[in-house]
Each structure stands twice: as C-alpha cells, then as structure tokens.
Design a protein around this motif. Sequence first.
Motif, PDB file in Angstrom:
ATOM      1  N   VAL A   9       0.822  -1.206   0.000  1.00  0.00           N
ATOM      2  CA  VAL A   9       0.000   0.000   0.000  1.00  0.00           C
ATOM      3  C   VAL A   9       0.853   1.252   0.000  1.00  0.00           C
ATOM      4  O   VAL A   9       0.493   2.265  -0.596  1.00  0.00           O
ATOM      5  CB  VAL A   9      -0.941  -0.010   1.233  1.00  0.00           C
ATOM      6  CG1 VAL A   9      -1.725   1.288   1.331  1.00  0.00           C
ATOM      7  CG2 VAL A   9      -1.878  -1.203   1.162  1.00  0.00           C
ATOM      8  N   MET A  10       2.005   1.186   0.654  1.00  0.00           N
ATOM      9  CA  MET A  10       2.929   2.317   0.766  1.00  0.00           C
ATOM     10  C   MET A  10       4.275   1.889   0.195  1.00  0.00           C
ATOM     11  O   MET A  10       5.226   1.584   0.928  1.00  0.00           O
ATOM     12  CB  MET A  10       3.042   2.744   2.230  1.00  0.00           C
ATOM     13  CG  MET A  10       1.700   3.121   2.823  1.00  0.00           C
ATOM     14  SD  MET A  10       1.740   3.399   4.607  1.00  0.00           S
ATOM     15  CE  MET A  10       0.006   3.774   4.914  1.00  0.00           C
ATOM     16  N   PRO A  11       4.388   1.857  -1.136  1.00  0.00           N
ATOM     17  CA  PRO A  11       5.574   1.269  -1.775  1.00  0.00           C
ATOM     18  C   PRO A  11       6.788   2.181  -1.843  1.00  0.00           C
ATOM     19  O   PRO A  11       7.799   1.799  -2.433  1.00  0.00           O
ATOM     20  CB  PRO A  11       5.064   0.955  -3.182  1.00  0.00           C
ATOM     21  CG  PRO A  11       4.007   1.984  -3.429  1.00  0.00           C
ATOM     22  CD  PRO A  11       3.355   2.233  -2.114  1.00  0.00           C
ATOM     23  N   GLY A  12       6.723   3.349  -1.254  1.00  0.00           N
ATOM     24  CA  GLY A  12       7.859   4.252  -1.279  1.00  0.00           C
ATOM     25  C   GLY A  12       7.542   5.527  -2.022  1.00  0.00           C
ATOM     26  O   GLY A  12       6.459   5.705  -2.590  1.00  0.00           O
ATOM     27  N   SER A  13       8.486   6.469  -1.997  1.00  0.00           N
ATOM     28  CA  SER A  13       8.324   7.779  -2.648  1.00  0.00           C
ATOM     29  C   SER A  13       7.082   8.506  -2.144  1.00  0.00           C
ATOM     30  O   SER A  13       6.414   9.222  -2.904  1.00  0.00           O
ATOM     31  CB  SER A  13       8.254   7.612  -4.173  1.00  0.00           C
ATOM     32  OG  SER A  13       9.422   6.986  -4.658  1.00  0.00           O
ATOM     33  N   ALA A  14       6.751   8.301  -0.866  1.00  0.00           N
ATOM     34  CA  ALA A  14       5.622   8.963  -0.209  1.00  0.00           C
ATOM     35  C   ALA A  14       4.282   8.613  -0.830  1.00  0.00           C
ATOM     36  O   ALA A  14       3.296   9.326  -0.652  1.00  0.00           O
ATOM     37  CB  ALA A  14       5.820  10.482  -0.195  1.00  0.00           C
ATOM     38  N   GLY A  54     -12.720   5.929 -18.849  1.00  0.00           N
ATOM     39  CA  GLY A  54     -12.479   6.234 -17.450  1.00  0.00           C
ATOM     40  C   GLY A  54     -11.706   7.527 -17.296  1.00  0.00           C
ATOM     41  O   GLY A  54     -11.291   8.153 -18.268  1.00  0.00           O
ATOM     42  N   PRO A  55     -11.488   7.943 -16.073  1.00  0.00           N
ATOM     43  CA  PRO A  55     -10.833   9.214 -15.819  1.00  0.00           C
ATOM     44  C   PRO A  55      -9.313   9.172 -15.810  1.00  0.00           C
ATOM     45  O   PRO A  55      -8.681  10.125 -15.416  1.00  0.00           O
ATOM     46  CB  PRO A  55     -11.364   9.594 -14.429  1.00  0.00           C
ATOM     47  CG  PRO A  55     -11.538   8.279 -13.753  1.00  0.00           C
ATOM     48  CD  PRO A  55     -11.973   7.313 -14.826  1.00  0.00           C
ATOM     49  N   GLY A  56      -8.725   8.036 -16.201  1.00  0.00           N
ATOM     50  CA  GLY A  56      -7.273   7.978 -16.216  1.00  0.00           C
ATOM     51  C   GLY A  56      -6.676   8.012 -14.829  1.00  0.00           C
ATOM     52  O   GLY A  56      -5.681   8.675 -14.574  1.00  0.00           O
ATOM     53  N   LEU A  57      -7.262   7.300 -13.906  1.00  0.00           N
ATOM     54  CA  LEU A  57      -6.837   7.332 -12.517  1.00  0.00           C
ATOM     55  C   LEU A  57      -5.512   6.616 -12.339  1.00  0.00           C
ATOM     56  O   LEU A  57      -5.297   5.528 -12.838  1.00  0.00           O
ATOM     57  CB  LEU A  57      -7.902   6.624 -11.666  1.00  0.00           C
ATOM     58  CG  LEU A  57      -7.731   6.623 -10.174  1.00  0.00           C
ATOM     59  CD1 LEU A  57      -7.753   8.047  -9.661  1.00  0.00           C
ATOM     60  CD2 LEU A  57      -8.841   5.826  -9.530  1.00  0.00           C
ATOM     61  N   ARG A  58      -4.601   7.287 -11.654  1.00  0.00           N
ATOM     62  CA  ARG A  58      -3.318   6.697 -11.336  1.00  0.00           C
ATOM     63  C   ARG A  58      -3.256   6.365  -9.865  1.00  0.00           C
ATOM     64  O   ARG A  58      -3.963   6.956  -9.070  1.00  0.00           O
ATOM     65  CB  ARG A  58      -2.190   7.680 -11.693  1.00  0.00           C
ATOM     66  CG  ARG A  58      -2.099   7.946 -13.178  1.00  0.00           C
ATOM     67  CD  ARG A  58      -0.982   8.925 -13.480  1.00  0.00           C
ATOM     68  NE  ARG A  58      -1.306  10.239 -12.956  1.00  0.00           N
ATOM     69  CZ  ARG A  58      -0.462  10.966 -12.243  1.00  0.00           C
ATOM     70  NH1 ARG A  58       0.716  10.492 -11.933  1.00  0.00           N
ATOM     71  NH2 ARG A  58      -0.789  12.149 -11.802  1.00  0.00           N
ATOM     72  N   PRO A  59      -2.400   5.418  -9.479  1.00  0.00           N
ATOM     73  CA  PRO A  59      -2.372   5.005  -8.075  1.00  0.00           C
ATOM     74  C   PRO A  59      -1.983   6.109  -7.103  1.00  0.00           C
ATOM     75  O   PRO A  59      -2.162   5.962  -5.923  1.00  0.00           O
ATOM     76  CB  PRO A  59      -1.316   3.887  -8.067  1.00  0.00           C
ATOM     77  CG  PRO A  59      -1.275   3.380  -9.447  1.00  0.00           C
ATOM     78  CD  PRO A  59      -1.535   4.573 -10.305  1.00  0.00           C
ATOM     79  N   GLY A  60      -1.458   7.192  -7.550  1.00  0.00           N
ATOM     80  CA  GLY A  60      -1.104   8.254  -6.601  1.00  0.00           C
ATOM     81  C   GLY A  60       0.374   8.520  -6.606  1.00  0.00           C
ATOM     82  O   GLY A  60       1.160   7.744  -7.134  1.00  0.00           O
ATOM     83  N   ARG A  61       0.759   9.652  -6.029  1.00  0.00           N
ATOM     84  CA  ARG A  61       2.157  10.058  -6.063  1.00  0.00           C
ATOM     85  C   ARG A  61       2.710  10.113  -4.668  1.00  0.00           C
ATOM     86  O   ARG A  61       1.993  10.364  -3.735  1.00  0.00           O
ATOM     87  CB  ARG A  61       2.306  11.419  -6.728  1.00  0.00           C
ATOM     88  CG  ARG A  61       1.719  11.430  -8.137  1.00  0.00           C
ATOM     89  CD  ARG A  61       1.925  12.761  -8.833  1.00  0.00           C
ATOM     90  NE  ARG A  61       1.509  13.856  -7.962  1.00  0.00           N
ATOM     91  CZ  ARG A  61       2.244  14.903  -7.706  1.00  0.00           C
ATOM     92  NH1 ARG A  61       3.451  14.998  -8.182  1.00  0.00           N
ATOM     93  NH2 ARG A  61       1.822  15.862  -6.922  1.00  0.00           N
TER      94      ARG A  61
END
Length: 380
Positions: free
Chosen positions: A292-297, A373-380
Amino acid sequence: MDDVLPLRTLNRTLLERQFLTERTGRGAAEVVERLVALQGQEPNWPYLGLWARIADFRREELAALLADGRVVRSASLRSTQHLSGGADFGRWRPLLQPVLDRTSRARYFAPATDGLDLDELAATGRELLAGRTLSRQGLAVELATRYPGRDGRLLAAVVQLRVPVLHGPDSSAWGGWGTRPNTSLALAEQRPGELSAGAAVLRYLAAFGPAGVKDFQAWSGLTRTRTVFEELRPRLRAYRDERGTELFDLPDAVLADPDRPVPVRFLPAYDNLLLGHADRTRVLADPDRPRVMPGSARVLPTFLLDGSVAGTWAVDGAELRVTPFRPLPDAAAGEVAAEAGRLAAFLAPGQRVSFTGEPGTREPAAGGPAAGGPGLRPGR
C-alpha cells in the motif's frame, strides 16, 4: 490500571468515527470538518473520500463548497495539500506553521534558497500576492525576476509553505489527475481565533481516537506534544492497546462493538484512515504495508474487507482494476465486486471492473460494460 483495548475494538471504533461503517446523511461540509481535513494533493481524491462516507454524495456538492470558500485547499497537515473548512483553515494554519516552516528549509529547496533570508522571501511573496490572484506559474515568474538566477518554481513552493496561500477552486475541480501548474493562488484572509494545541488534540481524538501521542504527531506533523497530552490528561480517558501503548480518548466517546459487521469500502489514495496513526495495524496489517505504501511517499487506493485493507485498486483507461492481496471467499468476492461496481459508476458511467492479483485469487463474475475512465493513477 488502564483498560486494554483489543485491536478489533480499535478498528471498529475508528471506522465508526470515520463514517465507514455506515454512510452518513450529513453534508459534505460537516463531514470535512469532522475529519479536520482531506488529503488533496491529487484533485480528485477528496471526492472519492467523501463518496465512501456520505450517502448519495454528488461531486457538485463539494464543487459548490469550494466555489464559495466554505471548503478551501492549501498546505496543511504534514505540509501537504489538504481540503479543510474555510473557517477551520484560519484556526489550524497558525498551529501548523512551524511544521510548514521546517519543510521550507528542506534540502529539496536548497538550490533555490541557499543564502536567502526565508522570512524576507515570504514577505516578497506576500507583496506580490497582495490584493490580487496569481497563477502558480505567474508567481514563479515574478519571484524569478526578483531573485535572478534562482528557480522561481521552487521559490513559489517555499512561499506557499511560509505564507497562508489558498488555491483557487480550479485546483480541486473534478477531472484530470495530477497537479495543475496554472492553479490560481491568493492570500488567505486573516481570521481571529487561532486553535490551541490542546483543542487540536481534542478535534483529532474525536475523529481518530483512541490514539496515542505518536499517532497525533504522525497525523499532524507536530512534534513534542507529550506535554499537551499530559495537560489534557485529567480531561481524557486513558487506555492501552495490546502492545502496551498508552492511548487517549474523549471521556464521553463511545467505543464500537468489536463484533459489528462492516461493509466493503473503497478508499482513495492517501485516505485519512491510513494516515491518521503512527501505528496503522488497526486497519493495515504490517505484511501488507509495503503493498500500500511502496515508497516515494505514495499511498495507493485501497479497499477494506471486514474493516481492514485487503487489496488495492486503480483505473487504467476503461478498466477499474481491483487487486486483492489474497484469494477472496465467494461471498466476500461478491461484496467486493458489488462495491467496485458502485465506485465504477461514480467514476464514469459504464466503467468496466476487472480483478487481478496473485495466483488463486478468484475473479468475481461482476463488472459493468466498458466506458471511458478518468485515467486514474495510483497516486504520487
């Protein structure tokens, strides 16, 4: 001797206080205030956080609150962008300012700020924004003119940390994903009524308690708050978790039934539920944390099964892809698929749901027809 709270009691109590055991009928403004703030680094995530918590939530409701300033976006908890109530922001920002000042001195900004008086830089930023609105890019250009040879983009970021600057509603409009370089910036209106550290702890416990000193510090970014808790001790109830950590709660706060059934919930990246404590085991098992928290914040979007994180999700074009961490029993798979279908409908009518994961993970027979779809990315 303090009562010992089982992990399951902490789990159910947190879910109840976060409106995740049953969607609430309260309005979005009230829910944002109860949660203190919603992480809003990516513009779309707060909409999904409210969708998970509010019955019949409509995107237009949050858009209206942003348009009239009842909800605002700015640097806040942990020096990251959050949405908070307009009145709340003015009370919380002075308390959090030492955290933001500390971040402004980070090595990341050093190439642009070495040798500069940061208070002077902040004053320059105030001067440039006084009485007008600038785009983020526009502020960067003007700062680069004032400080030749320095990176105006970094200087503008430091100003936003050291000066209460609000981002315009365009920065939080539903739609594309990622930061928006031409976000409009304006000085926040000065309002009386700074929040005390003690009042902040009480607000935190109402939404995240029972919790410990380190939990509050991890959530807020503030440090050295043990003395605040000690001053409040006569007004709080003390517990211990199963590891022996001391936890505090409001004296009249109700603990949840540990056996309460809870529904499947899909949460956005950086959701409050996962960032509200230093010890995240009440909702996220330690072995699953790197997934869930793979790094890079980064903190990926997740879904809850029986109140705990059981997998991640993402949208790739026309597909909402659900990735369980382990095989799902038939009944649970059906519940996950049904809630994924509801999320897909909220994201874009007709979005297709698919399941991926480790070998042996059952793919539920669910999912709607394909649509953009809205082009959702997992997050930064």
